[in-house]
Design an enzyme around this catalytic site. Structure first.
Site, PDB file in Angstrom:
ATOM      1  N   THR A  77       0.681  -1.187  -0.119  1.00  0.00           N
ATOM      2  CA  THR A  77      -0.135  -0.041   0.199  1.00  0.00           C
ATOM      3  C   THR A  77       0.849   1.154  -0.076  1.00  0.00           C
ATOM      4  OG1 THR A  77      -1.365  -1.288   1.388  1.00  0.00           O
ATOM      5  CG2 THR A  77      -2.083   1.201   1.176  1.00  0.00           C
ATOM      6  N   GLU A 153      -3.025  -8.589  12.801  1.00  0.00           N
ATOM      7  CA  GLU A 153      -2.621  -7.734  13.754  1.00  0.00           C
ATOM      8  C   GLU A 153      -3.283  -8.271  15.018  1.00  0.00           C
ATOM      9  OE1 GLU A 153      -0.317  -5.482  13.557  1.00  0.00           O
ATOM     10  OE2 GLU A 153       0.008  -5.544  11.472  1.00  0.00           O
ATOM     11  N   CYS A 185      -0.060  -8.005  -0.439  1.00  0.00           N
ATOM     12  CA  CYS A 185      -0.173  -7.191   0.922  1.00  0.00           C
ATOM     13  C   CYS A 185       0.855  -8.137   1.801  1.00  0.00           C
ATOM     14  CB  CYS A 185      -1.381  -7.211   1.490  1.00  0.00           C
ATOM     15  SG  CYS A 185      -1.378  -6.572   3.342  1.00  0.00           S
ATOM     16  N   HIS A 187       1.082  -8.660   4.784  1.00  0.00           N
ATOM     17  CA  HIS A 187       0.715  -9.326   5.885  1.00  0.00           C
ATOM     18  C   HIS A 187       0.136 -10.999   5.355  1.00  0.00           C
ATOM     19  CE1 HIS A 187       0.379  -5.640   7.759  1.00  0.00           C
ATOM     20  NE2 HIS A 187      -0.110  -6.155   9.026  1.00  0.00           N
TER      21      HIS A 187
HETATM   22  N1  DGL Z   1       1.352  -4.907   4.698  1.00  0.00           N
HETATM   23  C1  DGL Z   1       0.589  -3.819   4.218  1.00  0.00           C
HETATM   24  C2  DGL Z   1       0.721  -3.908   2.664  1.00  0.00           C
HETATM   25  O1  DGL Z   1       1.340  -4.746   2.079  1.00  0.00           O
HETATM   26  C3  DGL Z   1      -0.740  -3.633   4.916  1.00  0.00           C
HETATM   27  C4  DGL Z   1      -1.519  -2.514   4.391  1.00  0.00           C
HETATM   28  C5  DGL Z   1      -2.450  -2.164   5.614  1.00  0.00           C
HETATM   29  O2  DGL Z   1      -2.072  -1.558   6.687  1.00  0.00           O
HETATM   30  O3  DGL Z   1      -3.801  -2.144   5.451  1.00  0.00           O
HETATM   31  O4  DGL Z   1      -0.162  -3.453   2.094  1.00  0.00           O
END
Ligand code: DGL
Length: 288
Positions: A77, A153, A185, A187
């Site tokens: 992001t 999270e 992402c 995560h």
């Molecule tokens: N790890 C982030 C990504 O790669 C998460 C973004 C978020 O905080 O929504 O987009």
């Protein structure tokens, strides 16, 4: 300019960047690493572009002020929205991470691939550019993974609610014939075992951690910044030190870092990194 023995700074909105950090650790074990999780402002995915640029610039500058010789934006992001601004602002190499549209399109045999990413990433112009440049004739099914970052999270990698949510996102991809899934992402690689289980292994999962680590190695070489192994690290056979920082609650970061890295790590240190748009926040009072 920082020298070879300076650390590499890595950051994300939260714990997701640990998936990139793990790949960096495996690929470049002699590099000292600083990791910053912007947990106080997580998730970034539904925030405004101005806010994401603001936090990216503040954390990038903070890492450089703590000696970073290069900065890895371990967040799709923040990369898609703010990596250009960060490159303009910093004097050190900046490496970002983008959804693996190119390998997904190249690897799909059915001509259908899924992309799971945050809403912010999917609506960004740089994601649209990636699609235009690399999707070719592959049909992409792009889905915003609402709620997934929040689950991870809160240390949920396997609850019934998370399973149901993931199935909602993945079944339409399977129904459309997808055989490949790009995790857009950082995560989401922590959900890869669950995705694999839920889809019966029908999706080849693409995680960009390793290519980012390799790109970091190339950029360090180009600037003659690669760390040399010290006699101490060679003798101990252990990687160089890794220090974790966090702008909010450190619980999830400590928990996932212990899983991602086999060696025990010192607990994350809490830091206050102010930025123009968060200057009104009173330091630490609103930490969860
Ligand atoms: N790890 C982030 C990504 O790669 C998460 C973004 C978020 O905080 O929504 O987009």
């Amino acid at each position: 300019m920082a020298g070879n023995n300076a650390p590499v700074g890595v950051f994300d909105s939260g714990v997701g960047g640990l998936s990139v950090l793990r790949a960096i650790r495996q690929t470049l074990p002699d590099e000292l690493l600083l990791y910053c999780a912007d947990a106080r402002y997580n998730p970034y995915g539904d925030r405004s572009e101005a806010f994401i640029v603001d936090r990216t610039l503040a954390i990038g500058a903070w890492l450089v002020s703590h000696g970073a010789k290069a900065v890895v934006v371990a967040c799709n992001t923040a990369t898609t929205i703010a990596v250009g601004a960060l490159r303009d602002a910093l004097q050190v190499p900046v490496i970002g991470v983008e959804p693996g549209v190119k390998p997904a399109a190249a690897g799909s045999r059915t001509g259908v691939a899924g992309v799971l990413a945050t809403a912010g990433t999917l609506r960004s112009s740089s994601f649209q550019r990636l699609v235009t440049e690399y999707a070719g004739t592959t049909q992409l099914i792009c889905t915003a993974g609402h709620g997934l970052v929040e689950a991870i999270e809160s240390r949920d990698l396997d609850s019934p609610a998370l399973r149901a949510r993931l199935l909602d996102y993945l079944l339409p991809m399977l129904d459309a014939g997808a055989d490949t899934l790009a995790l857009g992402c950082t995560h989401y690689p922590f959900l890869a075992p669950l995705i694999d289980e839920l889809t019966g292994g029908k999706l080849t999962i693409i995680d960009n951690g390793l290519p980012v680590a390799q790109q970091l190695g190339r950029r360090l070489d180009k600037h003659d910044l690669r760390a040399q192994a010290t006699p101490m690290t060679i003798a101990a056979g252990t990687p160089a030190a890794l220090t974790l920082y966090c702008t909010g609650d450190t619980t999830a970061l400590d928990w996932l870092a212990q899983q991602a890295f086999s060696a025990p790590l010192a607990p994350a240190r809490t830091v206050d990194i102010s930025s123009p748009l968060t200057a009104q926040d009173r330091p630490f009072l609103s930490l969860r």
